[in-house]
Motif scaffolding. Structure first.
Motif, PDB file in Angstrom:
ATOM      1  N   ASP A 111      -0.491  -4.872  13.970  1.00 60.67           N
ATOM      2  CA  ASP A 111      -1.155  -3.818  13.196  1.00 60.67           C
ATOM      3  C   ASP A 111      -0.183  -3.125  12.255  1.00 60.67           C
ATOM      4  O   ASP A 111      -0.546  -2.748  11.136  1.00 60.67           O
ATOM      5  CB  ASP A 111      -1.794  -2.793  14.134  1.00 60.67           C
ATOM      6  N   VAL A 114       0.132  -5.108   9.088  1.00 63.88           N
ATOM      7  CA  VAL A 114      -1.065  -4.961   8.259  1.00 63.88           C
ATOM      8  C   VAL A 114      -1.032  -3.619   7.538  1.00 63.88           C
ATOM      9  O   VAL A 114      -1.305  -3.537   6.337  1.00 63.88           O
ATOM     10  CB  VAL A 114      -2.351  -5.105   9.107  1.00 63.88           C
ATOM     11  N   SER A 118      -0.802  -3.185   3.532  1.00 62.16           N
ATOM     12  CA  SER A 118      -1.869  -2.421   2.900  1.00 62.16           C
ATOM     13  C   SER A 118      -1.287  -1.297   2.037  1.00 62.16           C
ATOM     14  O   SER A 118      -1.756  -1.049   0.927  1.00 62.16           O
ATOM     15  CB  SER A 118      -2.800  -1.849   3.970  1.00 62.16           C
TER      16      SER A 118
END
Length: 143
Positions: A111, A114, A118
């Protein structure tokens, strides 16, 4: 494989591609593709330079691989020539670390990775972001 090991593998591969004159084989290959695509578009170095805001001498340096092309400039060149950005990477050898990334991608992406990606993508304008996504798609389709 951890991201640190992948990064070391990338550095190792990049070091192997270097040459004595300082120009990297990848830079020369991309330059060759710029020249091929420009000639196919029946465009002079002067015309391409005017479209992307550089001199024709700078276009010559890009085409010889003596000056590296930044990602934003490569994007502008692709737009000026009406070509997809991945066409400039044709003919490049498949790096060894691609296999390592493939093995790593079989595992779940953290996570935190990510979130980090992002954040980076969020700082880029939409047109460039779309081109990056097209490039990622082209790369994953190829390998």
């Amino acid at each position: 494989m951890t991201s640190k090991k992948i990064a070391k593998e990338i550095q190792s591969t990049v070091a192997e591609v270097g040459s004595a004159d300082g120009a990297k084989a990848v830079d020369r290959q991309i330059g060759t593709q710029i020249r091929v695509q420009r000639q196919q578009a029946n465009m002079s170095q002067l015309m391409l330079g005017e479209r992307i805001g550089v001199t024709f001498q700078q276009v010559q340096k890009y085409e010889r691989g003596s000056n590296r092309v930044s990602s934003s400039t490569l994007y502008e060149i692709a737009c000026a020539l009406g070509k997809p950005i991945d066409c400039f990477f044709e003919g490049l050898p498949r790096p060894r670390y691609v296999d390592a990334i493939g093995r790593a991608s079989s595992h779940q992406i953290a996570d935190s990775d990510v979130t980090m990606l992002s954040g980076y993508l969020g700082r880029i304008n939409q047109d460039v972001r779309d081109s990056i996504m097209d490039l990622i798609e082209a790369i994953t389709d190829r390998y």
